[in-house]
Write a protein that holds these residues in place. Structure first.
Motif, PDB file in Angstrom:
ATOM      1  N   MET A  58     105.827  71.494  -4.620  1.00  0.00           N
ATOM      2  CA  MET A  58     104.526  72.026  -4.179  1.00  0.00           C
ATOM      3  C   MET A  58     104.736  73.382  -3.502  1.00  0.00           C
ATOM      4  O   MET A  58     105.649  73.543  -2.709  1.00  0.00           O
ATOM      5  CB  MET A  58     103.896  71.044  -3.188  1.00  0.00           C
ATOM      6  CG  MET A  58     102.505  71.444  -2.770  1.00  0.00           C
ATOM      7  SD  MET A  58     101.644  70.123  -1.878  1.00  0.00           S
ATOM      8  CE  MET A  58     102.706  69.839  -0.473  1.00  0.00           C
ATOM      9  N   ASN A  59     103.887  74.309  -3.834  1.00  0.00           N
ATOM     10  CA  ASN A  59     103.966  75.617  -3.194  1.00  0.00           C
ATOM     11  C   ASN A  59     103.002  75.675  -2.012  1.00  0.00           C
ATOM     12  O   ASN A  59     101.803  75.788  -2.187  1.00  0.00           O
ATOM     13  CB  ASN A  59     103.620  76.719  -4.193  1.00  0.00           C
ATOM     14  CG  ASN A  59     104.671  76.825  -5.267  1.00  0.00           C
ATOM     15  OD1 ASN A  59     105.860  76.848  -4.959  1.00  0.00           O
ATOM     16  ND2 ASN A  59     104.248  76.843  -6.509  1.00  0.00           N
ATOM     17  N   LEU A  60     103.592  75.578  -0.833  1.00  0.00           N
ATOM     18  CA  LEU A  60     102.802  75.521   0.391  1.00  0.00           C
ATOM     19  C   LEU A  60     103.015  76.806   1.188  1.00  0.00           C
ATOM     20  O   LEU A  60     104.149  77.213   1.425  1.00  0.00           O
ATOM     21  CB  LEU A  60     103.288  74.312   1.200  1.00  0.00           C
ATOM     22  CG  LEU A  60     102.639  74.019   2.534  1.00  0.00           C
ATOM     23  CD1 LEU A  60     101.181  73.638   2.368  1.00  0.00           C
ATOM     24  CD2 LEU A  60     103.398  72.892   3.229  1.00  0.00           C
ATOM     25  N   TYR A  61     101.925  77.424   1.587  1.00  0.00           N
ATOM     26  CA  TYR A  61     102.022  78.688   2.337  1.00  0.00           C
ATOM     27  C   TYR A  61     101.307  78.546   3.681  1.00  0.00           C
ATOM     28  O   TYR A  61     100.088  78.330   3.722  1.00  0.00           O
ATOM     29  CB  TYR A  61     101.370  79.833   1.556  1.00  0.00           C
ATOM     30  CG  TYR A  61     102.014  80.065   0.217  1.00  0.00           C
ATOM     31  CD1 TYR A  61     103.110  80.906   0.090  1.00  0.00           C
ATOM     32  CD2 TYR A  61     101.529  79.424  -0.919  1.00  0.00           C
ATOM     33  CE1 TYR A  61     103.704  81.112  -1.141  1.00  0.00           C
ATOM     34  CE2 TYR A  61     102.120  79.625  -2.157  1.00  0.00           C
ATOM     35  CZ  TYR A  61     103.211  80.469  -2.261  1.00  0.00           C
ATOM     36  OH  TYR A  61     103.794  80.663  -3.476  1.00  0.00           O
ATOM     37  N   ASP A  62     102.063  78.670   4.743  1.00  0.00           N
ATOM     38  CA  ASP A  62     101.467  78.669   6.079  1.00  0.00           C
ATOM     39  C   ASP A  62     100.894  80.070   6.322  1.00  0.00           C
ATOM     40  O   ASP A  62     101.634  81.058   6.297  1.00  0.00           O
ATOM     41  CB  ASP A  62     102.558  78.350   7.111  1.00  0.00           C
ATOM     42  CG  ASP A  62     101.979  78.127   8.499  1.00  0.00           C
ATOM     43  OD1 ASP A  62     100.797  78.450   8.716  1.00  0.00           O
ATOM     44  OD2 ASP A  62     102.720  77.626   9.361  1.00  0.00           O
ATOM     45  N   ILE A  63      99.607  80.161   6.528  1.00  0.00           N
ATOM     46  CA  ILE A  63      98.984  81.484   6.726  1.00  0.00           C
ATOM     47  C   ILE A  63      98.466  81.642   8.163  1.00  0.00           C
ATOM     48  O   ILE A  63      97.533  82.389   8.420  1.00  0.00           O
ATOM     49  CB  ILE A  63      97.874  81.761   5.685  1.00  0.00           C
ATOM     50  CG1 ILE A  63      96.815  80.637   5.686  1.00  0.00           C
ATOM     51  CG2 ILE A  63      98.485  81.902   4.303  1.00  0.00           C
ATOM     52  CD1 ILE A  63      95.558  80.995   4.879  1.00  0.00           C
ATOM     53  N   SER A  64      99.096  80.913   9.075  1.00  0.00           N
ATOM     54  CA  SER A  64      98.715  81.001  10.490  1.00  0.00           C
ATOM     55  C   SER A  64      99.659  81.941  11.237  1.00  0.00           C
ATOM     56  O   SER A  64     100.816  82.094  10.876  1.00  0.00           O
ATOM     57  CB  SER A  64      98.805  79.620  11.140  1.00  0.00           C
ATOM     58  OG  SER A  64      98.184  78.666  10.324  1.00  0.00           O
ATOM     59  N   ILE A  65      99.116  82.523  12.291  1.00  0.00           N
ATOM     60  CA  ILE A  65      99.905  83.369  13.187  1.00  0.00           C
ATOM     61  C   ILE A  65     100.590  82.475  14.225  1.00  0.00           C
ATOM     62  O   ILE A  65     100.014  81.491  14.671  1.00  0.00           O
ATOM     63  CB  ILE A  65      98.956  84.344  13.921  1.00  0.00           C
ATOM     64  CG1 ILE A  65      98.342  85.328  12.928  1.00  0.00           C
ATOM     65  CG2 ILE A  65      99.626  85.064  15.067  1.00  0.00           C
ATOM     66  CD1 ILE A  65      99.243  86.426  12.499  1.00  0.00           C
ATOM     67  N   LEU A  66     101.792  82.836  14.590  1.00  0.00           N
ATOM     68  CA  LEU A  66     102.504  82.085  15.625  1.00  0.00           C
ATOM     69  C   LEU A  66     101.851  82.340  16.989  1.00  0.00           C
ATOM     70  O   LEU A  66     101.722  83.491  17.423  1.00  0.00           O
ATOM     71  CB  LEU A  66     103.968  82.528  15.653  1.00  0.00           C
ATOM     72  CG  LEU A  66     104.893  81.749  16.581  1.00  0.00           C
ATOM     73  CD1 LEU A  66     105.034  80.292  16.140  1.00  0.00           C
ATOM     74  CD2 LEU A  66     106.260  82.417  16.640  1.00  0.00           C
ATOM     75  N   LEU A  67     101.443  81.261  17.635  1.00  0.00           N
ATOM     76  CA  LEU A  67     100.806  81.387  18.952  1.00  0.00           C
ATOM     77  C   LEU A  67     101.873  81.458  20.041  1.00  0.00           C
ATOM     78  O   LEU A  67     102.710  80.567  20.169  1.00  0.00           O
ATOM     79  CB  LEU A  67      99.907  80.158  19.176  1.00  0.00           C
ATOM     80  CG  LEU A  67      99.033  80.157  20.420  1.00  0.00           C
ATOM     81  CD1 LEU A  67      98.043  81.306  20.389  1.00  0.00           C
ATOM     82  CD2 LEU A  67      98.295  78.833  20.532  1.00  0.00           C
ATOM     83  N   LYS A  68     101.844  82.540  20.798  1.00  0.00           N
ATOM     84  CA  LYS A  68     102.807  82.723  21.893  1.00  0.00           C
ATOM     85  C   LYS A  68     102.179  83.654  22.928  1.00  0.00           C
ATOM     86  O   LYS A  68     101.149  84.294  22.639  1.00  0.00           O
ATOM     87  CB  LYS A  68     104.124  83.297  21.359  1.00  0.00           C
ATOM     88  CG  LYS A  68     103.945  84.508  20.481  1.00  0.00           C
ATOM     89  CD  LYS A  68     105.246  84.962  19.864  1.00  0.00           C
ATOM     90  CE  LYS A  68     104.995  86.217  19.025  1.00  0.00           C
ATOM     91  NZ  LYS A  68     106.168  86.954  18.679  1.00  0.00           N
ATOM     92  N   GLU A  69     102.770  83.725  24.074  1.00  0.00           N
ATOM     93  CA  GLU A  69     102.123  84.450  25.179  1.00  0.00           C
ATOM     94  C   GLU A  69     101.948  85.941  24.902  1.00  0.00           C
ATOM     95  O   GLU A  69     101.006  86.551  25.373  1.00  0.00           O
ATOM     96  CB  GLU A  69     102.902  84.242  26.481  1.00  0.00           C
ATOM     97  CG  GLU A  69     102.691  82.844  27.033  1.00  0.00           C
ATOM     98  CD  GLU A  69     103.061  82.749  28.494  1.00  0.00           C
ATOM     99  OE1 GLU A  69     104.133  83.254  28.865  1.00  0.00           O
ATOM    100  OE2 GLU A  69     102.282  82.166  29.270  1.00  0.00           O
ATOM    101  N   ASP A  70     102.837  86.527  24.109  1.00  0.00           N
ATOM    102  CA  ASP A  70     102.700  87.971  23.858  1.00  0.00           C
ATOM    103  C   ASP A  70     102.032  88.267  22.518  1.00  0.00           C
ATOM    104  O   ASP A  70     102.172  89.353  21.966  1.00  0.00           O
ATOM    105  CB  ASP A  70     104.065  88.674  23.962  1.00  0.00           C
ATOM    106  CG  ASP A  70     105.026  88.216  22.884  1.00  0.00           C
ATOM    107  OD1 ASP A  70     104.701  87.243  22.158  1.00  0.00           O
ATOM    108  OD2 ASP A  70     106.108  88.821  22.755  1.00  0.00           O
ATOM    109  N   ILE A  71     101.279  87.315  21.977  1.00  0.00           N
ATOM    110  CA  ILE A  71     100.526  87.528  20.741  1.00  0.00           C
ATOM    111  C   ILE A  71      99.522  88.668  20.960  1.00  0.00           C
ATOM    112  O   ILE A  71      99.036  88.876  22.073  1.00  0.00           O
ATOM    113  CB  ILE A  71      99.795  86.208  20.364  1.00  0.00           C
ATOM    114  CG1 ILE A  71      99.237  86.274  18.943  1.00  0.00           C
ATOM    115  CG2 ILE A  71      98.701  85.858  21.358  1.00  0.00           C
ATOM    116  CD1 ILE A  71      98.693  84.913  18.458  1.00  0.00           C
ATOM    117  N   VAL A  72      99.213  89.416  19.888  1.00  0.00           N
ATOM    118  CA  VAL A  72      98.204  90.475  19.987  1.00  0.00           C
ATOM    119  C   VAL A  72      96.821  89.820  20.085  1.00  0.00           C
ATOM    120  O   VAL A  72      96.489  88.956  19.273  1.00  0.00           O
ATOM    121  CB  VAL A  72      98.251  91.404  18.746  1.00  0.00           C
ATOM    122  CG1 VAL A  72      97.138  92.437  18.816  1.00  0.00           C
ATOM    123  CG2 VAL A  72      99.604  92.088  18.650  1.00  0.00           C
ATOM    124  N   VAL A  73      96.043  90.209  21.086  1.00  0.00           N
ATOM    125  CA  VAL A  73      94.691  89.668  21.247  1.00  0.00           C
ATOM    126  C   VAL A  73      93.669  90.803  21.290  1.00  0.00           C
ATOM    127  O   VAL A  73      94.028  91.969  21.477  1.00  0.00           O
ATOM    128  CB  VAL A  73      94.544  88.798  22.526  1.00  0.00           C
ATOM    129  CG1 VAL A  73      95.436  87.572  22.449  1.00  0.00           C
ATOM    130  CG2 VAL A  73      94.852  89.605  23.779  1.00  0.00           C
TER     131      VAL A  73
END
Ligand code: ZN
Length: 210
Positions: A1-16
């Protein structure tokens, strides 16, 4: 199966958005300090990282999180590559969107902006007439690879109002860098939070054999 995670990694220095309200992820209990467990606390704006805007975000009587069943969050999707700054009707008319596709995800140069440490104003966005085109196409979800679908500085938020006013969900903060354009099954699985205008999402695509 071709699975693609298209989420951004959540971390304290994420761009907001506009560099306000960075998330706080704090561990408050530590086994190596004698506590019984490792335990953490998360505090964040619901529009952080990969998230979904729901109608209530801009529509007074709009639907909130409780109004959507889980079944609403998976659908046939198309990833459309667009290297322009404004995604316009003329461009969208040139793309073949199959009849059964209900989600349109825009892969743009915005991924370059995520590599910066600060919020950028000059991201690629969907323009007003492009939004109207997607309403006419009976699309149910529109996604983009930066923190807003709307042009920066549009104080009246017309694109959000057009989409959300037609119960079209907006998926923001996607990571499509490693995904090719084409057709997929989209799973945009949100947290189950009562009565809110936006939800954090773990989004992924599955590529099926045609
Ligand atoms: Zn949002």
């Amino acid at each position: 199966m071709n699975l693609y995670d298209i989420s951004i990694l959540l971390k304290e220095d994420i761009v907001v958005w506009e560099d306000k309200f960075k998330p706080e992820i704090k561990q408050y209990s530590f086994i190596d300090k004698g506590d019984l467990s490792n335990t953490s606390c998360l505090k964040m704006d619901l529009h952080t990282g990969t998230h979904m805007d729901l109608p209530y975000h801009f529509i007074e009587e709009g639907k909130k999180s409780d109004d959507f069943d889980l079944g609403y969050f998976f659908m046939k999707a198309i990833v459309i590559e667009c290297r322009c700054t404004a995604i316009e009707r003329k461009f969208l008319e040139s793309v073949e969107i199959p009849e059964n596709v209900k989600a349109v995800l825009f892969k743009t140069n915005n991924y370059l902006l995520y590599r910066k440490k600060k919020f950028s104003k000059n991201y690629t966005y969907l323009d007003v007439d492009g939004a109207k085109f997607l309403v006419e196409k009976k699309i149910k979800l529109v996604g983009i690879d930066y923190l807003s679908i709307e042009k920066y500085g549009e104080n009246e938020f017309p694109v959000h109002k057009i989409l959300l006013g037609n119960n079209i969900l907006i998926l923001e903060g996607l990571n499509l860098e490693h995904v090719k354009d084409g057709k997929y099954d989209l799973f945009a699985v949100p947290l189950k939070i009562a009565n809110v205008e936006a939800l954090p999402v773990r989004a992924f695509l599955i590529k099926r054999e045609e």
